[in-house]
Design a protein around this motif. Structure first.
Motif, PDB file in Angstrom:
ATOM      1  N   CYS A  84       0.830  -1.208   0.000  1.00  0.00           N
ATOM      2  CA  CYS A  84       0.000   0.000   0.000  1.00  0.00           C
ATOM      3  C   CYS A  84       0.868   1.263   0.000  1.00  0.00           C
ATOM      4  N   ILE A  85       1.887   1.293   0.854  1.00  0.00           N
ATOM      5  CA  ILE A  85       2.754   2.470   0.939  1.00  0.00           C
ATOM      6  C   ILE A  85       3.554   2.640  -0.349  1.00  0.00           C
ATOM      7  N   ALA A  86       4.099   1.556  -0.871  1.00  0.00           N
ATOM      8  CA  ALA A  86       4.868   1.639  -2.112  1.00  0.00           C
ATOM      9  C   ALA A  86       3.991   2.133  -3.254  1.00  0.00           C
ATOM     10  N   PHE A  87       2.774   1.609  -3.364  1.00  0.00           N
ATOM     11  CA  PHE A  87       1.862   2.001  -4.429  1.00  0.00           C
ATOM     12  C   PHE A  87       1.554   3.494  -4.366  1.00  0.00           C
ATOM     13  N   ALA A  88       1.197   3.992  -3.203  1.00  0.00           N
ATOM     14  CA  ALA A  88       0.776   5.386  -3.076  1.00  0.00           C
ATOM     15  C   ALA A  88       1.934   6.359  -3.290  1.00  0.00           C
ATOM     16  N   THR A  89       3.056   6.112  -2.649  1.00  0.00           N
ATOM     17  CA  THR A  89       4.170   7.059  -2.736  1.00  0.00           C
ATOM     18  C   THR A  89       4.767   7.100  -4.138  1.00  0.00           C
ATOM     19  N   LEU A  90       4.875   5.950  -4.780  1.00  0.00           N
ATOM     20  CA  LEU A  90       5.472   5.919  -6.115  1.00  0.00           C
ATOM     21  C   LEU A  90       4.539   6.482  -7.171  1.00  0.00           C
ATOM     22  N   LEU A  91       3.243   6.237  -7.035  1.00  0.00           N
ATOM     23  CA  LEU A  91       2.292   6.778  -8.002  1.00  0.00           C
ATOM     24  C   LEU A  91       2.257   8.303  -7.924  1.00  0.00           C
ATOM     25  N   GLY A  92       2.390   8.847  -6.717  1.00  0.00           N
ATOM     26  CA  GLY A  92       2.430  10.296  -6.584  1.00  0.00           C
ATOM     27  C   GLY A  92       3.630  10.904  -7.290  1.00  0.00           C
ATOM     28  N   LEU A  93       4.774  10.268  -7.190  1.00  0.00           N
ATOM     29  CA  LEU A  93       5.974  10.785  -7.857  1.00  0.00           C
ATOM     30  C   LEU A  93       5.849  10.739  -9.379  1.00  0.00           C
ATOM     31  N   ALA A 105      13.145   6.456  -6.130  1.00  0.00           N
ATOM     32  CA  ALA A 105      12.038   6.107  -5.244  1.00  0.00           C
ATOM     33  C   ALA A 105      11.653   4.642  -5.383  1.00  0.00           C
ATOM     34  N   ILE A 106      11.713   4.141  -6.617  1.00  0.00           N
ATOM     35  CA  ILE A 106      11.300   2.764  -6.871  1.00  0.00           C
ATOM     36  C   ILE A 106      12.345   1.766  -6.403  1.00  0.00           C
ATOM     37  N   GLU A 107      13.625   2.104  -6.605  1.00  0.00           N
ATOM     38  CA  GLU A 107      14.696   1.119  -6.392  1.00  0.00           C
ATOM     39  C   GLU A 107      14.638   0.441  -5.024  1.00  0.00           C
ATOM     40  N   PRO A 108      14.486   1.190  -3.914  1.00  0.00           N
ATOM     41  CA  PRO A 108      14.431   0.489  -2.621  1.00  0.00           C
ATOM     42  C   PRO A 108      13.186  -0.377  -2.464  1.00  0.00           C
ATOM     43  N   HIS A 109      12.122  -0.062  -3.215  1.00  0.00           N
ATOM     44  CA  HIS A 109      10.855  -0.787  -3.082  1.00  0.00           C
ATOM     45  C   HIS A 109      10.567  -1.696  -4.276  1.00  0.00           C
ATOM     46  N   PHE A 110      11.525  -1.790  -5.191  1.00  0.00           N
ATOM     47  CA  PHE A 110      11.270  -2.514  -6.433  1.00  0.00           C
ATOM     48  C   PHE A 110      10.974  -3.985  -6.162  1.00  0.00           C
ATOM     49  N   LEU A 125       8.677 -10.305   4.641  1.00  0.00           N
ATOM     50  CA  LEU A 125      10.065 -10.588   5.018  1.00  0.00           C
ATOM     51  C   LEU A 125      11.039  -9.690   4.265  1.00  0.00           C
ATOM     52  N   PHE A 126      10.848  -9.571   2.956  1.00  0.00           N
ATOM     53  CA  PHE A 126      11.753  -8.742   2.165  1.00  0.00           C
ATOM     54  C   PHE A 126      11.596  -7.271   2.528  1.00  0.00           C
ATOM     55  N   ALA A 127      10.354  -6.827   2.735  1.00  0.00           N
ATOM     56  CA  ALA A 127      10.130  -5.423   3.090  1.00  0.00           C
ATOM     57  C   ALA A 127      10.823  -5.076   4.402  1.00  0.00           C
ATOM     58  N   ALA A 128      10.749  -5.959   5.381  1.00  0.00           N
ATOM     59  CA  ALA A 128      11.399  -5.703   6.670  1.00  0.00           C
ATOM     60  C   ALA A 128      12.920  -5.658   6.527  1.00  0.00           C
ATOM     61  N   TRP A 150      19.189 -10.487  -4.011  1.00  0.00           N
ATOM     62  CA  TRP A 150      20.268 -10.494  -4.997  1.00  0.00           C
ATOM     63  C   TRP A 150      20.008  -9.490  -6.114  1.00  0.00           C
ATOM     64  N   ALA A 151      18.755  -9.406  -6.553  1.00  0.00           N
ATOM     65  CA  ALA A 151      18.401  -8.476  -7.626  1.00  0.00           C
ATOM     66  C   ALA A 151      18.577  -7.029  -7.173  1.00  0.00           C
ATOM     67  N   MET A 152      18.209  -6.740  -5.931  1.00  0.00           N
ATOM     68  CA  MET A 152      18.373  -5.393  -5.390  1.00  0.00           C
ATOM     69  C   MET A 152      19.847  -4.988  -5.392  1.00  0.00           C
ATOM     70  N   THR A 153      20.703  -5.897  -4.949  1.00  0.00           N
ATOM     71  CA  THR A 153      22.142  -5.618  -4.939  1.00  0.00           C
ATOM     72  C   THR A 153      22.686  -5.446  -6.348  1.00  0.00           C
ATOM     73  N   ALA A 154      22.268  -6.303  -7.274  1.00  0.00           N
ATOM     74  CA  ALA A 154      22.746  -6.206  -8.657  1.00  0.00           C
ATOM     75  C   ALA A 154      22.368  -4.865  -9.275  1.00  0.00           C
ATOM     76  N   GLY A 155      21.128  -4.433  -9.064  1.00  0.00           N
ATOM     77  CA  GLY A 155      20.685  -3.166  -9.629  1.00  0.00           C
ATOM     78  C   GLY A 155      21.413  -1.975  -9.048  1.00  0.00           C
ATOM     79  N   MET A 156      21.602  -1.961  -7.733  1.00  0.00           N
ATOM     80  CA  MET A 156      22.274  -0.829  -7.094  1.00  0.00           C
ATOM     81  C   MET A 156      23.745  -0.753  -7.487  1.00  0.00           C
ATOM     82  N   MET A 157      24.386  -1.900  -7.629  1.00  0.00           N
ATOM     83  CA  MET A 157      25.793  -1.889  -8.030  1.00  0.00           C
ATOM     84  C   MET A 157      25.955  -1.469  -9.490  1.00  0.00           C
ATOM     85  N   ALA A 158      25.037  -1.878 -10.344  1.00  0.00           N
ATOM     86  CA  ALA A 158      25.112  -1.477 -11.750  1.00  0.00           C
ATOM     87  C   ALA A 158      24.987   0.037 -11.880  1.00  0.00           C
TER      88      ALA A 158
END
Length: 464
Positions: free
Chosen positions: A59-68, A241-246, A262-265, A396-404
């Motif tokens: 819910c939080i990811a949907f609302a905050t990202l749609l606003g941006l 904004a999306i990357e941490p919540h992707f 689990l992943f969100a926490a 793993w995907a989060m780390t790969a994206g941030m490092m790229a």
């Protein structure tokens, strides 16, 4: 009209302060905020459990990202022109509010059909919770836009106080509504909104009192300038904004509520390590807006790297007992995710400093390219690995994206500034002197020019 004259600001200059003092104020504030944020994460974990935590996250990811999505320029665009003194505070804030209200309202209206659709993402929480989260769309955009204005003006102490107010309002409302009244996910969403309402009210009152803030219908030239800058940076803004919540977003389509929780926490805990980078970046931006200061940026990169990596290693060494204490035993499966996300989070912290440089140099499109590359790497890795690794694939995907993204920004920085790797990344004696001076300014309020540790920093051109 958009004037390049510095006299367009409608308030006196910020009181003189060294970069070390600015960083110190922001660091002390963000440290306190991080403590309250950990409290929030713990409350959410204990009161909502993994399933409820997952519903809240989507819910939080949907609302905050749609606003941006539909508010280009409301934050970084207006911030840049006020920081560069090409718009007054009233002009910049008015443009930001107009874009925020129009774009946020449009985003909320367009989202209603999506909520009532059959997408798997919207099955991860109750429909009333998604509808309630629509109120967050304009609230979060306006709150963050005003936050950016205080950074542009180098008003770090009031920003510190108002940021603490936002988090404290969130905590108190969360306890009252979720713990006291048992409102669950709905109560948590209302608490999130309460924090941003408090922040918005405090910022508007401060700017009105100290800057004579008055709403002005922005001229066509001002709106065009703000939107023009915003559109160049828009992809990066959305991506940041999306990357941490992707991972939360994609898992919302393909995984269960528990895995999302689990992943969100885990990702929320690791995002706490943006503390130093955010503090340094906030102090850095007003100094590099409209002027390149390569030595200053290099100093910031070295300090952020060291001051992020060391506490990160400490947390990882104690990750299991800390997870049990902060999140409860139900979240122990998230511990391996912390180790996987850690390298990516260090890269993300460095990327934030590099992006600050490119935003200040009026090259925000470079940030957009980096973010786009990172999101592509993230998505590809997640879709490829999820059938094999399950929820660990998101880490793993989060780390790969941030490092790229970080690698791309680093290459662009060295190429455009014509600096060598050793010149930027090798530690210098003045780095330690700066840290010592910054620490002393927190404890004793050191005055520039009267404290010896500041002397070696003159060659850094007022480094933050």
């Amino acid at each position: 009209m958009n004037q390049p004259n510095p006299t367009t600001t409608d308030a006196p200059d910020a009181p003189p302060a060294t970069g070390g003092q600015d960083v110190s104020v922001m660091f002390a504030t963000l440290t306190a905020m991080a403590s309250l944020t950990l409290l929030i994460q713990g409350l959410l974990a204990y009161m909502l459990l993994p399933d409820g935590r997952g519903a809240y996250a989507v819910c939080i990811a949907f609302a905050t990202l749609l606003g941006l999505l539909l508010t280009p320029g409301a934050q970084q665009g207006a911030q840049y022109f006020v920081a560069a003194r090409r718009m007054s505070v009233s002009q910049g804030v008015s443009a930001a509010l107009l874009i925020s209200l129009f774009g946020g309202s449009l985003a909320a209206a367009l989202s209603v059909p999506l909520i009532y659709g059959n997408l798997a993402f919207f099955q991860k929480a109750e429909t009333p919770a998604f509808l309630l989260s629509l109120a967050l769309i304009p609230l979060t955009v306006i709150s963050v836009a005003l936050d950016h204005q205080l950074v542009a003006l180098r008003r770090f102490r009031p920003l510190a106080a108002f940021s603490m107010l936002r988090v404290a309002a969130n905590v108190l409302t969360l306890l009252a509504l979720v713990r006291g009244l048992g409102l669950g996910v709905d109560g948590a969403i209302i608490a999130f909104a309460a924090g941003h309402i408090a922040m918005t009210a405090a910022c508007l009152l401060y700017l009105r009192r100290h800057y004579g803030l008055a709403f002005q219908i922005p001229g066509r030239a001002n709106i065009a300038s703000v939107l023009g800058y915003g559109l160049k940076y828009h992809a990066a803004r959305l991506g940041n904004a999306i990357e941490p919540h992707f991972g939360v977003i994609i898992l919302g389509f393909i995984a269960g509520q528990s895995e999302v929780g689990l992943f969100a926490a885990a990702s929320a805990l690791m995002l706490g390590f943006m503390l130093v980078s955010n503090a340094v970046g906030n102090a850095l931006f007003p100094r590099v807006a409209g002027a390149e200061r390569i030595e200053t940026v290099a100093l910031c990169l070295r300090l952020v790297c060291a001051c992020t990596a060391i506490p990160m290693l400490v947390l990882l060494a104690l990750s299991a007992p800390l997870a049990r204490l902060l999140l409860s035993n139900a979240f122990l499966p998230a511990v391996p995710l912390l180790w996987i996300i850690a390298p990516g989070m260090l890269a993300y912290a460095l990327s934030a400093i590099l992006m600050t440089h490119f935003k200040g140099a009026n090259r925000p499109q470079i940030c957009s390219w980096a973010v786009f590359l990172g999101l592509c790497a993230n998505l590809a890795a997640l879709l490829l690995l999820y059938p094999i690794l399950g929820v660990e694939a998101a880490a793993w995907a989060m780390t790969a994206g941030m490092m790229a993204g970080c690698i791309f920004l680093s290459l662009a920085f060295h190429r455009t500034t014509r600096t060598s790797l050793p010149a930027v990344w090798l530690p210098r004696p003045t780095d330690a002197a700066f840290l010592w001076a910054a620490g002393r300014s927190v404890l004793s309020g050191a005055i520039p020019g009267k404290s010896a540790p500041y002397a070696p920093l003159k060659q850094e051109q007022e480094a933050p």
